[in-house]
Design a protein around this motif. Structure first.
Motif, mmCIF file in Angstrom:
data_model
loop_
_atom_site.group_PDB
_atom_site.id
_atom_site.type_symbol
_atom_site.label_atom_id
_atom_site.label_comp_id
_atom_site.label_asym_id
_atom_site.label_seq_id
_atom_site.Cartn_x
_atom_site.Cartn_y
_atom_site.Cartn_z
ATOM 1 N N GLU A 54 0.789 -1.226 0.000
ATOM 2 C CA GLU A 54 0.000 0.000 0.000
ATOM 3 C C GLU A 54 0.823 1.279 0.000
ATOM 4 N N THR A 55 2.096 1.201 0.442
ATOM 5 C CA THR A 55 2.902 2.429 0.558
ATOM 6 C C THR A 55 4.272 2.346 -0.089
ATOM 7 N N GLY A 56 4.744 1.134 -0.361
ATOM 8 C CA GLY A 56 6.101 0.967 -0.867
ATOM 9 C C GLY A 56 7.157 0.977 0.228
ATOM 10 N N LEU A 57 6.743 1.188 1.491
ATOM 11 C CA LEU A 57 7.698 1.201 2.591
ATOM 12 C C LEU A 57 8.117 -0.222 2.952
ATOM 13 N N GLU A 58 9.421 -0.424 3.088
ATOM 14 C CA GLU A 58 9.942 -1.713 3.526
ATOM 15 C C GLU A 58 10.221 -1.609 5.023
ATOM 16 N N ILE A 59 9.476 -2.385 5.788
ATOM 17 C CA ILE A 59 9.557 -2.333 7.246
ATOM 18 C C ILE A 59 10.110 -3.660 7.767
ATOM 19 N N GLU A 60 11.051 -3.565 8.687
ATOM 20 C CA GLU A 60 11.618 -4.769 9.294
ATOM 21 C C GLU A 60 10.689 -5.283 10.387
ATOM 22 N N LEU A 61 10.703 -6.591 10.565
ATOM 23 C CA LEU A 61 9.881 -7.225 11.589
ATOM 24 C C LEU A 61 10.108 -6.606 12.965
ATOM 25 N N THR A 62 11.344 -6.235 13.243
ATOM 26 C CA THR A 62 11.673 -5.670 14.560
ATOM 27 C C THR A 62 11.037 -4.289 14.779
ATOM 28 N N LYS A 63 10.543 -3.650 13.718
ATOM 29 C CA LYS A 63 9.912 -2.325 13.839
ATOM 30 C C LYS A 63 8.418 -2.411 14.130
ATOM 31 N N LEU A 64 7.847 -3.635 14.082
ATOM 32 C CA LEU A 64 6.421 -3.801 14.345
ATOM 33 C C LEU A 64 6.178 -3.916 15.843
ATOM 34 N N LEU A 65 5.250 -3.133 16.331
ATOM 35 C CA LEU A 65 4.834 -3.242 17.720
ATOM 36 C C LEU A 65 3.366 -3.673 17.714
ATOM 37 N N LYS A 66 3.130 -4.928 18.126
ATOM 38 C CA LYS A 66 1.753 -5.413 18.176
ATOM 39 C C LYS A 66 1.078 -4.769 19.377
ATOM 40 N N ILE A 67 -0.033 -4.102 19.138
ATOM 41 C CA ILE A 67 -0.724 -3.351 20.173
ATOM 42 C C ILE A 67 -1.802 -4.194 20.843
ATOM 43 N N SER A 68 -2.724 -4.706 20.044
ATOM 44 C CA SER A 68 -3.836 -5.476 20.588
ATOM 45 C C SER A 68 -4.648 -6.051 19.434
ATOM 46 N N HIS A 69 -5.829 -6.503 19.776
ATOM 47 C CA HIS A 69 -6.781 -6.977 18.772
ATOM 48 C C HIS A 69 -8.042 -6.129 18.893
ATOM 49 N N HIS A 70 -8.788 -6.085 17.808
ATOM 50 C CA HIS A 70 -10.039 -5.331 17.800
ATOM 51 C C HIS A 70 -11.023 -6.085 16.912
ATOM 52 N N THR A 71 -12.212 -6.293 17.422
ATOM 53 C CA THR A 71 -13.233 -7.003 16.661
ATOM 54 C C THR A 71 -14.294 -6.025 16.186
ATOM 55 N N VAL A 72 -14.643 -6.140 14.909
ATOM 56 C CA VAL A 72 -15.663 -5.284 14.317
ATOM 57 C C VAL A 72 -16.758 -6.183 13.742
ATOM 58 N N VAL A 73 -17.968 -6.014 14.219
ATOM 59 C CA VAL A 73 -19.100 -6.745 13.665
ATOM 60 C C VAL A 73 -19.724 -5.859 12.590
#
Length: 132
Positions: A54-73
């Motif tokens: 979607e952006t062309g940005l190459e992001i390393e796995l170490t840069k991801l911070l998992k925040i939480s989960h969210h459910t949408v009905v």
């Protein structure tokens, strides 16, 4: 049940969030990076793939911070289970996919006024807690 990711890209120096503009039919709206998780993917792998697509940005796995989960009905036939990520980067060279018509970097304080979907408003509040 559909499984997806939602990635919020944040520039910690400028204190700005990246939003992408989507146009569907007569409606256009701003949102973070979103996308489905393929059957053979982890949420982290899907996040890295979606950010790049979607952006062309190459992001390393170490840069991801998992925040939480969210459910949408959405309706009785569709529930979306999102894994939320925060990505801090100073990379700003965005190359949009055909899914989007525009992008913007905006100050964190402006984000709530720009988001269209209630679910994005809710997930942004979770992201905001991590930025404080």
């Amino acid at each position: 049940m559909k499984y997806s990711i939602e990635a919020w890209i944040y520039d910690p120096i400028a204190k700005e969030i990246l939003l992408l503009k989507v146009k569907t039919g007569q409606c256009s709206f701003w949102q973070p990076i979103t996308g489905g998780i393929e059957s053979d993917e982890s949420p982290e792998a899907a996040c890295i793939r979606e950010i790049f697509e979607e952006t062309g940005l190459e992001i390393e796995l170490t840069k991801l911070l998992k925040i939480s989960h969210h459910t949408v009905v959405v309706d009785e036939d569709l529930t979306i289970f999102k894994t939320l990520f925060l990505v801090k980067t100073q990379k700003k060279d965005i190359h949009l996919s055909d899914e989007h018509i525009d992008f913007m970097w905006t100050e964190v304080k402006n984000v709530p006024d720009i988001l269209y979907w209630q679910s994005n408003q809710e997930t942004f509040q979770k992201i905001l807690e991590k930025l404080r």
